[in-house]
Motif scaffolding. Structure first.
Motif, mmCIF file in Angstrom:
data_model
loop_
_atom_site.group_PDB
_atom_site.id
_atom_site.type_symbol
_atom_site.label_atom_id
_atom_site.label_comp_id
_atom_site.label_asym_id
_atom_site.label_seq_id
_atom_site.Cartn_x
_atom_site.Cartn_y
_atom_site.Cartn_z
ATOM 1 N N GLU A 46 0.830 -1.212 0.000
ATOM 2 C CA GLU A 46 0.000 0.000 0.000
ATOM 3 C C GLU A 46 0.862 1.259 0.000
ATOM 4 O OE1 GLU A 46 -3.225 0.246 -0.447
ATOM 5 O OE2 GLU A 46 -3.461 -1.929 -0.495
ATOM 6 N N ALA A 47 1.917 1.266 0.812
ATOM 7 C CA ALA A 47 2.799 2.435 0.862
ATOM 8 C C ALA A 47 3.506 2.648 -0.478
ATOM 9 C CB ALA A 47 3.817 2.278 1.990
ATOM 10 N N CYS A 48 3.957 1.565 -1.097
ATOM 11 C CA CYS A 48 4.616 1.667 -2.405
ATOM 12 C C CYS A 48 3.630 2.130 -3.473
ATOM 13 C CB CYS A 48 5.224 0.326 -2.809
ATOM 14 S SG CYS A 48 6.665 -0.165 -1.854
ATOM 15 N N VAL A 52 4.007 5.356 -5.937
ATOM 16 C CA VAL A 52 3.920 5.260 -7.397
ATOM 17 C C VAL A 52 2.838 6.197 -7.930
ATOM 18 C CG1 VAL A 52 3.258 3.721 -9.301
ATOM 19 C CG2 VAL A 52 4.873 2.937 -7.559
ATOM 20 N N GLU A 53 1.706 6.219 -7.261
ATOM 21 C CA GLU A 53 0.570 7.002 -7.762
ATOM 22 C C GLU A 53 0.684 8.497 -7.477
ATOM 23 O OE1 GLU A 53 -4.284 7.265 -7.333
ATOM 24 O OE2 GLU A 53 -3.230 5.478 -6.634
ATOM 25 N N HIS A 54 1.217 8.871 -6.321
ATOM 26 C CA HIS A 54 1.127 10.269 -5.886
ATOM 27 C C HIS A 54 2.444 11.037 -5.858
ATOM 28 C CE1 HIS A 54 -3.024 9.555 -4.817
ATOM 29 N NE2 HIS A 54 -2.666 8.527 -4.059
ATOM 30 N N SER A 103 -10.019 3.406 -4.936
ATOM 31 C CA SER A 103 -8.839 3.690 -4.122
ATOM 32 C C SER A 103 -9.256 4.517 -2.914
ATOM 33 C CB SER A 103 -7.792 4.441 -4.953
ATOM 34 O OG SER A 103 -8.323 5.685 -5.373
ATOM 35 N N GLY A 104 -8.266 4.892 -2.103
ATOM 36 C CA GLY A 104 -8.560 5.762 -0.980
ATOM 37 C C GLY A 104 -8.506 5.096 0.383
ATOM 38 N N ARG A 105 -8.114 3.833 0.426
ATOM 39 C CA ARG A 105 -8.085 3.117 1.705
ATOM 40 C C ARG A 105 -6.680 2.734 2.155
ATOM 41 N NH1 ARG A 105 -12.119 0.973 -1.395
ATOM 42 N NH2 ARG A 105 -14.207 1.382 -0.663
ATOM 43 N N GLY A 106 -5.665 3.023 1.362
ATOM 44 C CA GLY A 106 -4.311 2.542 1.616
ATOM 45 C C GLY A 106 -3.717 2.982 2.936
ATOM 46 N N LEU A 107 -3.777 4.279 3.250
ATOM 47 C CA LEU A 107 -3.174 4.762 4.489
ATOM 48 C C LEU A 107 -3.887 4.184 5.710
ATOM 49 C CD1 LEU A 107 -2.487 8.500 3.584
ATOM 50 C CD2 LEU A 107 -0.924 6.543 3.444
ATOM 51 N N ARG A 108 -5.191 4.096 5.631
ATOM 52 C CA ARG A 108 -5.968 3.516 6.731
ATOM 53 C C ARG A 108 -5.622 2.035 6.923
ATOM 54 N NH1 ARG A 108 -7.698 3.736 11.401
ATOM 55 N NH2 ARG A 108 -9.814 3.128 11.821
ATOM 56 N N LEU A 109 -5.429 1.327 5.816
ATOM 57 C CA LEU A 109 -5.062 -0.082 5.887
ATOM 58 C C LEU A 109 -3.692 -0.254 6.545
ATOM 59 C CD1 LEU A 109 -5.867 -2.962 5.215
ATOM 60 C CD2 LEU A 109 -4.904 -2.641 2.948
ATOM 61 N N ILE A 110 -2.747 0.612 6.202
ATOM 62 C CA ILE A 110 -1.421 0.560 6.838
ATOM 63 C C ILE A 110 -1.559 0.739 8.343
ATOM 64 C CG2 ILE A 110 0.817 1.724 7.041
ATOM 65 C CD1 ILE A 110 0.492 2.449 4.017
ATOM 66 N N GLU A 111 -2.407 1.689 8.750
ATOM 67 C CA GLU A 111 -2.621 1.913 10.189
ATOM 68 C C GLU A 111 -3.184 0.676 10.885
ATOM 69 O OE1 GLU A 111 -3.458 6.592 10.895
ATOM 70 O OE2 GLU A 111 -5.125 5.443 10.066
ATOM 71 N N GLU A 112 -4.036 -0.057 10.214
ATOM 72 C CA GLU A 112 -4.642 -1.253 10.805
ATOM 73 C C GLU A 112 -3.667 -2.423 10.884
ATOM 74 O OE1 GLU A 112 -7.626 -1.570 12.291
ATOM 75 O OE2 GLU A 112 -7.835 0.582 11.977
ATOM 76 N N LEU A 113 -2.746 -2.524 9.934
ATOM 77 C CA LEU A 113 -1.839 -3.671 9.863
ATOM 78 C C LEU A 113 -0.582 -3.516 10.715
ATOM 79 C CD1 LEU A 113 -2.107 -4.277 6.031
ATOM 80 C CD2 LEU A 113 -2.975 -5.796 7.843
ATOM 81 N N ALA A 114 -0.187 -2.292 11.010
ATOM 82 C CA ALA A 114 1.055 -2.043 11.748
ATOM 83 C C ALA A 114 0.754 -1.640 13.186
ATOM 84 C CB ALA A 114 1.854 -0.952 11.044
#
Length: 148
Positions: A46-48, A52-54, A103-114
């Protein structure tokens, strides 16, 4: 012993699975529990993907650095794009994407997994930095005993 590595990757979609596979291979070889490895590799992906996108038109690459030391793995993804907006990061990580959004869930997903996450901007040269860490669980048959 500790393990760390750093990659400079092209800002293209093919770089995302490459970074994930390198992380998964390193963790499997070291003896990290597969569930922990999977969570970290998904967060890394998600971070990568965000880099790539932004990262912006003028940015051709991004950097991934991973540290596996004792009971913790820390990962950092940095790009040289425009960085995060000046508003508090929690304002856009806490927002929820519409159900049908692509899209739009990547940062939130990182917060949940780490366990711990930091979203910030690089000082001086600009760009976004996403860093996160997670406590590591080891397999009983881990071939490498990593201690601090």
């Amino acid at each position: 012993m500790s393990i760390w590595w750093s990659l400079h990757l092209r800002r293209e979609a093919a770089s995302v699975p490459l970074a994930r596979r390198l992380l998964l291979g390193t963790m499997e070889t070291a003896g990290v529990d597969p569930d922990t490895s999977y969570d970290l590799s998904l967060a890394l992906g998600e971070a990568c993907a965000n880099a790539v996108e932004h990262a912006g038109e003028g940015s051709a690459e991004f950097r991934v650095t991973a540290y596996l030391d004792g009971e913790k793995c820390r990962i950092e993804v940095a790009d040289s794009g425009p960085g995060f907006p000046q508003e508090p990061v929690c304002a856009f990580t806490r927002s929820t994407a519409p159900v049908d959004a692509e899209s739009g869930r990547g940062l939130r997903l990182i917060e949940e997994l780490a366990d711990h996450v930091h979203f910030g901007n690089r000082a001086g040269r600009g760009g976004a930095v996403v860093s996160f860490d997670k406590s590591v669980k080891w397999r009983a048959d881990a071939p490498v005993a990593l201690t601090t």
